[in-house]
Design an enzyme around this catalytic site. Structure first.
Site, PDB file in Angstrom:
ATOM      1  N   LEU A 101       7.067  71.453 -54.668  1.00 22.22           N
ATOM      2  CA  LEU A 101       7.550  71.011 -55.969  1.00 22.22           C
ATOM      3  C   LEU A 101       6.467  71.129 -57.031  1.00 22.22           C
ATOM      4  O   LEU A 101       6.728  71.522 -58.155  1.00 22.22           O
ATOM      5  CB  LEU A 101       8.016  69.548 -55.901  1.00 22.22           C
ATOM      6  CG  LEU A 101       9.237  69.257 -55.041  1.00 22.22           C
ATOM      7  CD1 LEU A 101       9.457  67.752 -54.927  1.00 22.22           C
ATOM      8  CD2 LEU A 101      10.473  69.918 -55.637  1.00 22.22           C
ATOM      9  N   SER A 102       5.255  70.749 -56.676  1.00 23.65           N
ATOM     10  CA  SER A 102       4.186  70.806 -57.669  1.00 23.65           C
ATOM     11  C   SER A 102       2.835  70.772 -56.983  1.00 23.65           C
ATOM     12  O   SER A 102       2.714  70.422 -55.820  1.00 23.65           O
ATOM     13  CB  SER A 102       4.299  69.639 -58.638  1.00 23.65           C
ATOM     14  OG  SER A 102       4.027  68.436 -57.958  1.00 23.65           O
ATOM     15  N   PHE A 116      -4.987  66.229 -57.168  1.00 23.40           N
ATOM     16  CA  PHE A 116      -5.367  65.628 -55.906  1.00 23.40           C
ATOM     17  C   PHE A 116      -4.378  65.905 -54.774  1.00 23.40           C
ATOM     18  O   PHE A 116      -4.587  65.469 -53.658  1.00 23.40           O
ATOM     19  CB  PHE A 116      -5.496  64.114 -56.071  1.00 23.40           C
ATOM     20  CG  PHE A 116      -6.503  63.706 -57.108  1.00 23.40           C
ATOM     21  CD1 PHE A 116      -7.859  63.836 -56.861  1.00 23.40           C
ATOM     22  CD2 PHE A 116      -6.104  63.208 -58.333  1.00 23.40           C
ATOM     23  CE1 PHE A 116      -8.801  63.457 -57.809  1.00 23.40           C
ATOM     24  CE2 PHE A 116      -7.032  62.831 -59.283  1.00 23.40           C
ATOM     25  CZ  PHE A 116      -8.384  62.964 -59.020  1.00 23.40           C
ATOM     26  N   SER A 117      -3.269  66.556 -55.069  1.00 25.40           N
ATOM     27  CA  SER A 117      -2.259  66.690 -54.024  1.00 25.40           C
ATOM     28  C   SER A 117      -1.267  67.810 -54.312  1.00 25.40           C
ATOM     29  O   SER A 117      -1.172  68.285 -55.434  1.00 25.40           O
ATOM     30  CB  SER A 117      -1.485  65.379 -53.915  1.00 25.40           C
ATOM     31  OG  SER A 117      -0.848  65.109 -55.147  1.00 25.40           O
ATOM     32  N   VAL A 143       2.897  68.550 -53.690  1.00 19.63           N
ATOM     33  CA  VAL A 143       4.105  67.783 -53.397  1.00 19.63           C
ATOM     34  C   VAL A 143       5.225  68.695 -52.915  1.00 19.63           C
ATOM     35  O   VAL A 143       5.430  69.779 -53.455  1.00 19.63           O
ATOM     36  CB  VAL A 143       4.563  67.007 -54.657  1.00 19.63           C
ATOM     37  CG1 VAL A 143       5.803  66.197 -54.350  1.00 19.63           C
ATOM     38  CG2 VAL A 143       3.455  66.104 -55.152  1.00 19.63           C
ATOM     39  N   ASP A 201      -5.777  59.254 -63.122  1.00 21.30           N
ATOM     40  CA  ASP A 201      -5.362  60.577 -63.577  1.00 21.30           C
ATOM     41  C   ASP A 201      -4.053  60.490 -64.358  1.00 21.30           C
ATOM     42  O   ASP A 201      -3.038  61.036 -63.940  1.00 21.30           O
ATOM     43  CB  ASP A 201      -5.232  61.496 -62.351  1.00 21.30           C
ATOM     44  CG  ASP A 201      -5.078  62.957 -62.728  1.00 21.30           C
ATOM     45  OD1 ASP A 201      -5.308  63.289 -63.903  1.00 21.30           O
ATOM     46  OD2 ASP A 201      -4.710  63.757 -61.854  1.00 21.30           O
ATOM     47  N   LYS A 251       3.967  64.016 -50.357  1.00 15.94           N
ATOM     48  CA  LYS A 251       2.743  64.415 -51.035  1.00 15.94           C
ATOM     49  C   LYS A 251       1.636  64.645 -50.021  1.00 15.94           C
ATOM     50  O   LYS A 251       1.311  63.764 -49.240  1.00 15.94           O
ATOM     51  CB  LYS A 251       2.347  63.310 -52.003  1.00 15.94           C
ATOM     52  CG  LYS A 251       1.078  63.603 -52.753  1.00 15.94           C
ATOM     53  CD  LYS A 251       0.683  62.454 -53.624  1.00 15.94           C
ATOM     54  CE  LYS A 251       1.713  62.230 -54.726  1.00 15.94           C
ATOM     55  NZ  LYS A 251       1.288  61.163 -55.624  1.00 15.94           N
ATOM     56  N   GLY A 256      -0.948  69.324 -57.850  1.00 17.00           N
ATOM     57  CA  GLY A 256      -1.719  68.542 -58.813  1.00 17.00           C
ATOM     58  C   GLY A 256      -3.199  68.536 -58.500  1.00 17.00           C
ATOM     59  O   GLY A 256      -3.663  69.251 -57.619  1.00 17.00           O
TER      60      GLY A 256
END
Ligand SMILES: *[C@@H]1O[C@H](CO)[C@@H](O)[C@H](O)[C@H]1NC(C)=O
Ligand SMILES: *[C@@H]1O[C@H](CO)[C@@H](O)[C@H](O)[C@H]1NC(C)=O
Ligand SMILES: *[C@@H]1O[C@H](CO)[C@@H](O)[C@H](O)[C@H]1NC(C)=O
Ligand SMILES: *[C@@H]1O[C@H](CO)[C@@H](O)[C@H](O)[C@H]1NC(C)=O
Ligand SMILES: *[C@@H]1O[C@H](CO)[C@@H](O)[C@H](O)[C@H]1NC(C)=O
Ligand SMILES: *[C@@H]1O[C@H](CO)[C@@H](O)[C@H](O)[C@H]1NC(C)=O
Ligand SMILES: *[C@@H]1O[C@H](CO)[C@@H](O)[C@H](O)[C@H]1NC(C)=O
Ligand SMILES: *[C@@H]1O[C@H](CO)[C@@H](O)[C@H](O)[C@H]1NC(C)=O
Ligand SMILES: *[C@@H]1O[C@H](CO)[C@@H](O)[C@H](O)[C@H]1NC(C)=O
Length: 888
Positions: free
Chosen positions: A613-614, A618-619, A621, A734, A635, A616
């Site tokens: 999905l995305s 730090f992670s 998803v 964040d 995540k 980021g």
């Protein structure tokens, strides 16, 4: 007839009476007393038998309690009473708040087979009485506060298969009788204070599969015996004081996939038998005193994904044979005495993403077909004796994030093709070489680059004005070259100390020519600025997906790709289970979702790119559909293996705490899964994406463009979520529009709250990342204070407000040099622009009422983004102001 009648009556009586009598006399009273003592919710609400209470299972023909599962219930109280449940076979009290000593009377539960007291606060010594539990197969005392030694009485636990005592404060040594437990399969004792030698017969009598003893004070050699049965699958001994050689017998273990023996004092060669360990995927032996050559036998480990031999005494060359390792993703051999050519064959490992040869004696040239491998992200060749020119083909390394070639003997000029490596963000370091010729203006295209160092060469000509295209630069060094002309007027150059340009006779810093000639005095005023920038430098890449993994391994990424491939090959899509990973821990915090969540399904979902999905800071998803139909967002943390392994305990505690935080505008974790080195956090799935997508995604159709009232509600929701976080003393790390998720009704939920708790700011990398956040949202004072604060959060929120008002990105080229959204808005009056010229005209021109509200919100946003932290309003006040605007 009569006889039969009496007989059957007798039979019924015989069958029934014991049930009633035994139940009443024994477990009924105990269970009622227990219910009172522990106040277990849901117990004793009606008059039903205790056998039907949640977590209770009775023996089929009797009403005696055989299984008691009270895990995850936040219970406290005196558990001594449980020892009256004489028929108990399984007792699970994990994940509660029990404290005090473990009751010695548990030793009377002679039927007990499974005892799990992990994740509580049990303290004091381990009661030796537990050694009487002759039927015990699984004992888990991990993650408590137990002290003292492992009691010798445990040697009577002959049936024991699983012994987990990690995460306590146990001292003394690992007793030699552990080696006599013939059924032992799993033994973990990591994160204790155990010293002395590992028993030399450990595993010799059993079929040991998992041995994890990291982070203790263990000395002496790695016992051969652990490899004796050949069944070992995972071996983790990092961070001890182990000495001696790595045993040849390792070749016995075909199924051994993980070997981690880093940070010890091991000596000698890696045995050639390592080639027999055909399942090996992860070999980490950095920071020892290992020596000899890197054995070519590694090439037989076809699944090898990571080979880390850094900081040892290895000599010789890198064997060509390693080129056959098609799965190899990281080769880290820095800090040894290796020489010879840069191994061309390795560069043909098509999955290679990191090649770290730095700090060795490599003395060949850089091969022309350097970037045959399309995935190379880190090419670290600094501190060697590499000769020749940098090949023009370097421009083919389009995925590179970091290029280190400093302190070598490179000649020729800088190839302009480096400008094609648009991904380059962490650093471009060509310093301390013999490079000459001009600085190619093409480097100006590197708009994500944070650090540029070309110092100590013989570069000549001007600094091209095209370098102003390097908009993300924070650190530059042009010193000690033959550069001439005027330093271009450019924010990052202006902020740099004069020493960045010194040692260039013909280079002038200002147009009057007063400071030409390479003898600038150090610029004290800028010093502070620079140092702090340098610190964040390590973490911020302009696109900001860079949470730098300088020393730690990108295992998460690697493993995923590997498993993906495996999954594809074996047709996991058809629902077959292929080597399901060993789930080390997992939990669902929300009682009524427990049935609906399947950990394996969550893990599988993250192995497929199509679920992503995305991505980021730090992670990453993923979307995961459970067999129950429930949709989750999963995540996958980017916090690397060591964080997961070594701080798992702390991490899980924090997650559970966050799981209890309840607020409409916060995404809280509903559970987690830990397997191998990977931590997955489970969240509710939010179908409408992020606020960033809503505002900035150019594919959004006009009819879905959020109108002003929707935007204002979102702004208020986010503010409420943050105000609540601050109320419970949590500072977000964040805040950005990318971390605001939207539910089906466009209600905003602030995400990534766990990051602030999972990254321990008292630790190296985390403290740096703690000041990171996302580019454009970072309050100016963070660079100086190195501390995340509530006013800092208010600033970042202010940036989100400005995005909502202007529909512009926090950093845009249109804002001009070194300008971000905040500066652009604040400097509008100076440019002679009216507020209306800043607001999104598609909204502010719709109605007078909307325009009025937008102007009022703009005032709030300006206050939030004030340069002085003390002048910013508190989040609570922000909520009040926005609500007032909405109501008026
Ligand atoms: C009463 O016990 C039954 C089991 O017999 C259980 O299903 C039900 O949930 C209980 N009711 C309450 C209110 O606890
Ligand atoms: C439970 O049983 C007791 C007597 O055994 C009775 O007094 C009480 O009313 C019962 N309660 C319910 C909720 O049935
Ligand atoms: C109850 O069942 C167990 C085995 O399930 C058996 O060993 C025991 O004898 C039974 N007890 C009675 C009273 O029938
Ligand atoms: C728990 O209760 C038992 C008696 O049932 C008592 O001996 C023991 O001291 C108590 N333990 C704690 C920690 O209070
Ligand atoms: C457990 O056994 C010990 C010694 O046999 C005895 O003194 C104690 O009362 C027993 N405790 C329980 C709860 O049965
Ligand atoms: C405790 O250890 C046992 C045996 O290894 C394992 O089955 C159980 O899941 C562990 N408990 C927790 C809470 O992880
Ligand atoms: C372990 O077993 C061996 C062989 O059966 C025996 O000689 C030794 O004494 C035992 N060690 C301990 C500590 O019980
Ligand atoms: C390598 O990994 C794959 C996928 O996990 C597995 O099927 C294969 O058996 C492994 N090869 C060896 C030699 O262990
Ligand atoms: C590199 O160094 C090794 C060992 O010092 C030496 O034998 C070899 O000739 C050198 N190679 C080159 C190309 O200089």
């Amino acid at each position: 007839m009569a006889f039969l009648f009496w007989f059957s009556l007798l039979l019924v009586g015989f069958l029934w009476r014991p049930q009633l009598v035994v139940a009443q006399q024994n477990d009924q009273s105990t269970m009622l007393a227990l219910e009172k003592e522990l106040v277990v919710s849901g117990w004793g609400l009606n008059n039903s038998s205790y056998c039907s209470w949640v977590g209770v299972r009775c023996r089929s023909n009797l009403s005696m309690v055989e299984e008691l599962d009270l895990s995850y219930r936040q219970l406290r109280g005196n558990v001594t009473l449980i020892s009256e449940l004489k028929a108990l076979k399984k007792l699970d009290l994990s994940y509660n708040n029990f404290h005090g000593a473990i009751p010695t009377d548990f030793g009377n539960l002679s039927e007990l087979e499974f005892l799990d007291l992990s994740w509580n606060n049990f303290g004091n010594l381990i009661p030796p009485e537990l050694g009487s539990l002759r039927n015990l197969r699984s004992l888990n005392l991990s993650n408590n506060r137990l002290t003292g030694k492992i009691p010798d009485e445990f040697q009577r636990l002959e049936r024991l298969q699983d012994l987990q005592i990690s995460g306590n404060k146990l001292t003394g040594s690992i007793p030699s009788w552990v080696g006599n437990l013939t059924n032992l399969r799993v033994f973990t004792a990591y994160e204790n204070e155990l010293g002395d030698k590992i028993p030399e017969n450990l595993g010799s009598a059993s079929e040991l599969r998992l041995l994890n003893l990291h982070s203790n004070e263990l000395e002496g050699p790695i016992p051969k015996s652990i490899f004796a049965s050949g069944k070992l699958e995972i071996l983790v001994l990092t961070m001890n004081k182990l000495t001696g050689n790595f045993p040849e017998l390792v070749g016995n273990c075909k199924g051994l996939s993980n070997i981690r023996i880093g940070n010890n004092r091991l000596i000698g060669n890696i045995p050639k038998t390592i080639g027999n360990v055909s399942s090996l995927t992860y070999f980490e032996a950095d920071n020892n005193n290992l020596s000899g050559e890197i054995v070519p036998e590694f090439s037989r480990c076809v699944n090898l994904t990571l080979l880390n031999l850094a900081s040892n005494g290895f000599k010789g060359t890198i064997p060509q044979e390693l080129g056959v390792l098609i799965n190899l993703q990281e080769l880290i051999v820095s800090g040894n005495s290796l020489f010879g050519d840069i191994p061309k064959s390795i560069l043909r490992c098509k999955n290679l993403s990191k090649l770290d040869l730095s700090n060795n004696r490599f003395n060949g040239t850089i091969p022309e077909d350097l970037c045959y491998t399309p995935r190379l992200q880190f090419l670290l060749l600094g501190q060697n004796s590499i000769k020749g020119e940098i090949p023009h083909e370097i421009g083919n390394c389009v995925k590179l994030l970091e290029l280190q070639m400093g302190s070598n003997y490179l000649t020729g000029s800088i190839p302009p093709e480096i400008g094609r490596i648009k991904n380059l963000q962490i650093a471009l370091n060509l310093s301390f070489n013999h490079l000459h010729g001009p600085l190619p203006s093409e480097l100006g295209k590197l708009d994500k680059l944070v650090s540029l160092d070309v110092s100590n060469n013989q570069l000549s000509g001007n600094i091209p004005s095209a370098f102003k295209g390097m908009m993300s630069l924070i650190e530059v060094n042009f010193s000690n070259n033959l550069l001439t002309g005027l330093v271009p007027t450019f924010g990052p150059f202006q902020k740099s100390p004069n020493s960045s340009f010194s040692g260039n006779k013909g280079l002038c810093i200002n147009p009057l020519g007063s400071s030409c000639g390479g003898s600038f005095s150090p610029d004290h005023e800028d010093y502070h600025h620079r140092v702090s920038y340098k610190i964040i430098l390590a973490v911020i890449g302009s696109g900001l997906t860079v949470f730098i993994m300088v020393t730690i391994v990108v295992l998460l990424f690697m493993m995923r790709e590997k498993q993906e491939k495996a999954a594809k090959a074996a047709g996991i899509a058809e629902g077959e289970t292929v080597n399901p990973p060993l789930i080390i821990a997992g939990n669902v915090f929300v009682e009524n979702l427990r049935q609906a969540i399947d950990f394996d399904a969550a893990v599988k979902a993250t192995l497929k790119d199509s679920n992503k999905l995305s991505n980021g800071t730090f992670s990453t998803v993923y979307k995961a559909v459970m067999p129950s139909g429930l949709i989750l967002s999963v995540k996958r943390l980017k916090c690397m293996d060591r964080t997961v392994i070594n701080h798992q305990n702390k991490m899980i505690r924090e997650l559970e705490r966050l799981g209890k935080l309840c607020h409409d505008n916060l995404v809280r974790p509903i559970g987690f899964v830990i397997y191998e080195d990977v931590a997955l956090l489970l969240h509710q799935f939010l179908p409408n994406g992020t606020l960033a997508q809503l505002l900035h995604d150019s594919t959004t159709k006009p009819e879905f463009e959020p109108d002003w009232p929707t935007r204002l509600s979102i702004a208020i929701g986010v503010a409420e979520g943050l105000a609540f976080l601050h109320h419970v003393a949590i500072i977000h790390l964040d805040i950005s529009s990318g971390n605001v998720l939207l539910d089906a009704n466009f209600k905003p939920l602030v995400g990534e709250i766990e990051i602030s708790k999972l990254l321990d700011p008292s630790r190296g990398t985390a403290s740096i990342s703690a000041v990171a956040g996302s580019f454009g949202y970072i309050p100016p004072e963070y660079a100086y204070t190195m501390q995340v604060t509530a006013p800092g959060n208010v600033y970042s929120y202010g940036v989100v407000l400005l995005e909502i008002l202007t529909t512009r990105l926090p950093v845009e080229e249109a804002f001009g040099e070194a300008m971000d959204l905040v500066k652009w808005v604040h400097s509008a009056p100076a440019r002679g622009e009216t507020p209306e010229q800043i607001l999104d005209a598609r909204l502010s021109t719709v109605s007078f009422a909307w325009r009025k509200e937008m102007l009022a919100v703009l005032v709030v946003a300006l206050q939030c983004t004030d340069g002085t932290p003390a002048k910013r309003p508190k989040m609570k006040k922000v909520v009040e102001m926005l609500q007032e605007i909405k109501q008026s």
